[in-house]
Each structure stands twice: as C-alpha cells, then as structure tokens.
Scaffold this active site. Structure first.
Site, PDB file in Angstrom:
ATOM      1  CE  LYS A  38      26.307  30.691  52.143  1.00 33.83           C
ATOM      2  NZ  LYS A  38      25.781  29.741  51.147  1.00 33.83           N
ATOM      3  CE1 TYR A 259      56.539  40.764  38.632  1.00 37.13           C
ATOM      4  CE2 TYR A 259      54.590  41.237  39.971  1.00 37.13           C
ATOM      5  CZ  TYR A 259      55.915  40.812  39.866  1.00 37.13           C
ATOM      6  OH  TYR A 259      56.605  40.442  40.990  1.00 37.13           O
TER       7      TYR A 259
END
Length: 368
Positions: A38, A259
């Site tokens: 999956k 940042y």
C-alpha cells in the site's frame, strides 16, 4: 527538463527488497509470507515492488485502495490481492473485475458483498476482519459471534485481525490479542487466519503462543525499516537518497543560519547548501537549533550535521570537517551511513512516515 538537474537522487534496490521478503519468509516457514504494498509500496513504486516481490516468490499482496489493487494486478496477473480499507459503497463490481478481494469489517460491507455475489452468481472471495483490540477497523467480538456462525453468502478466504502494540514486545496487549483471535477463529475453523504485521513477523511468538497462523502481512520491514526498536535488524536498506550541493560558503563564528536564526554558529563554519527540503519529505523537525542537534548527512564517510531549520527546498549542512566538498557534489541523506529509522528518529517520527513521504521531485532509479 530531464532528471539530470534534480535536487535529489532516489535509488531503489529491488534486490534488497526481494532479500528482505525471503528473510521474513524464513522466520516462520510454516506460515505464508504475504507482502503489503500500500501507499505506493511505501514510497518506492507499486508496480516495481509488486513485480520484484512476485519474482521472489510472493503470491499474496495487501493494498489499501482499489486503485492500488489495480496497479498490482497489472504487475502480476495471478496474484491474490486484498484491499485492507474494506468495501467502498458500490465498489463490488470494480473489485471483481480485477479479481481483488475486499477485507470486510462491518455488517454493512458483508451485506453488500453478499448481495453482489448472490445477484451475479460469481464465486467471489473476501476476507473478514475482526477487531481484537485496535478499535480501528473490523467486526467487534460480539458482532463476530452473532454474524459468523450463521454462515456467509460468499466464500471467506481469510480471517484476519491487526496487532496494535507488537513493536513493543513487553506490552501484554499482543498476547491478549492473540488469545482473542484464537477464540474468534473457532467461528470459521476452515478459513485461513492472519494476525501478524511486520513486528509480529519479526517477533513471531508471545508467552502464549505463535503469532504466525496461516499467513503473515509484513509491510514496512520489507522496505528496510526495523519496527522493533533496540533489536538488531536482519534487513537490508532498500532506498538511498542523495542530495545535490548547490552552493558552498564560509560563515563566521556567531552568525545565524536559516529562518529564525535558529542556530548560532560556535566557530567559523563551512556550509554546503543542499537542493532538498521538507517539500521532498525531509521533515522540518530534522533541523537543528542552538543546543538541539538535528539529522546528519554524509559526504563520503564524513558526518555533516544539519544546521538551522530545514526550508521547503533547501538544507544547510556543516562540511567543515568533510574535506573537499564543492558545488555539484552529492551528499548522502539516506544510505550506507543513515538508515531509514535513524533519519526518522532525528526527525521525531517513524520509518513508515519517512518512506511514504519521499518526494516526487527526485530522479528515481531502480537497481538490483
């Protein structure tokens, strides 16, 4: 534009995938070893994984959605395919057309599949999911006791449940689930049974007995992740991720990086800026802040710690002690030095999430 200019290279070793399936299969040879593919085969590609696993000897596959079942069917014409997320309303015909078997976990799903089989006269098999403690999908014990003894209007090809805590071997819940499953298995004594996931496959016994039953369903372990922490892993890494260096720069002591100025340099530092970021599945939590190290890349055998916050498309790493690193070089993010679980730990997550989040911007290649 070609992959020649990609910021990251993802190399997928299908030979290692096959080796892991064989290793897992050998743990409990009396029990069939299926393959869970999956989520795009945990990020590596459904069709490629299914073909490789079928070549290795896998005959039963588990997916989550009908679209994934279709991809597996296209890769393997004779595979047995189960759809774990049950039966979407109205999906009976679509599943039957590709010979996929739903995993039925509610009265409504059982009734709809029964009506479809009765109306078409087809011999369409399906699995029955019973809940033994996960409280997610599946018939509750009381529902199972009510519904299953009266007989089903179709051929039940598998009785299954799902382990909730098998990755923590000391937890008593796994033995409680095994015992509950054994009790409910008596309702369909002729139907093959399945309980084990990856952790249950790697640790196949509890104090009360064997977890293998007739079929095991390893998922993440196929792809090189060890779901049981603190245990030696018999598994081979399946994915390697390298990031391109796009700039190398010198930074003085006391400068802040990225940042928020989250990390202030303690010494003059040589930084390599990598063309990779959280948009590519390298989680923002893997960055560093003052006093809190993050993930580590490798230039050759030299560790290169992440420096500052991870941006959407860029990561800074410290290459001061890594020898000559220059623009255009490649730095290992996942590979021989950094396993899936190591990167996951540095990012405060699990190997499952790392694998299934690897981005679409990489240049992908398959080996083995």
């Amino acid at each position: 534009m070609t992959d020649d200019y990609a910021g990251g290279r993802l190399t997928i070793d299908l030979g290692a995938l096959q080796s892991n399936w064989r290793t897992l299969s050998a743990i409990s040879p009396a029990s069939e070893c299926a393959a869970v593919v999956k989520a795009n085969a945990y990020g590596i590609g459904t069709a490629q994984a299914a073909r490789a696993l079928a070549e290795a000897g896998a005959t039963t596959f588990f997916v989550a959605h009908p679209s994934e079942a279709k991809a597996v069917r296209e890769a393997s014409s004779d595979a047995v395919i189960y759809v774990l997320n049950g039966l979407a309303p109205g999906a009976c015909g679509a599943l039957a057309a590709i010979r996929a078997r739903p995993v039925l976990g509610s009265r409504e799903e059982i009734d709809e599949w029964t009506a479809f089989v009765k109306a078409t006269g087809a011999d369409e098999a399906a699995a029955i999911h019973i809940d033994t403690g996960m409280l997610r999908l599946g018939l509750g014990p009381d529902e199972a006791q009510e519904l299953l003894p009266r007989g089903l209007g179709f051929r039940p090809s598998l009785l299954m449940s799902h382990l909730a805590c098998a990755d923590e071997p000391e937890r008593p819940e796994t033995e409680a689930q095994r015992a509950a499953f054994v009790e409910l298995q008596r309702l369909l004594p002729e139907t093959p049974a399945s309980l084990s996931n990856s952790a249950g496959t790697l640790l196949p016994k509890t104090s009360g007995g064997d977890l293998g039953f007739d079929l095991r369903r390893p998922g993440v372990s196929l792809y090189g992740s060890m779901p049981v922490a603190g245990r030696p892993s018999p598994l081979k890494p399946v994915v390697r991720l390298d990031a391109r260096v796009i700039q190398v720069r010198e930074a003085p002591s006391g400068a802040t990086v990225g940042y928020g100025g989250a990390e202030r340099l303690k010494r003059p530092t040589r930084l390599a800026i990598l063309s990779l970021g959280y948009a590519d599945g390298v989680f923002r939590a893997g960055g560093s802040e003052d006093g809190a190290p993050g993930a580590t890349a490798f230039a050759g055998d030299a560790p290169c710690p992440f420096v500052g916050r991870i941006s959407m498309d860029l990561i800074a790493v410290d290459v001061t002690g890594a020898g000559e690193v220059k623009r255009g070089d490649w730095v290992e993010i996942l590979g021989d030095h950094v396993g899936v679980d190591a990167l996951a730990g540095a990012c405060g997550t699990i190997g499952y999430e790392v694998l299934t989040s690897l981005g679409r911007r990489f240049a992908r290649s398959y080996v083995g």
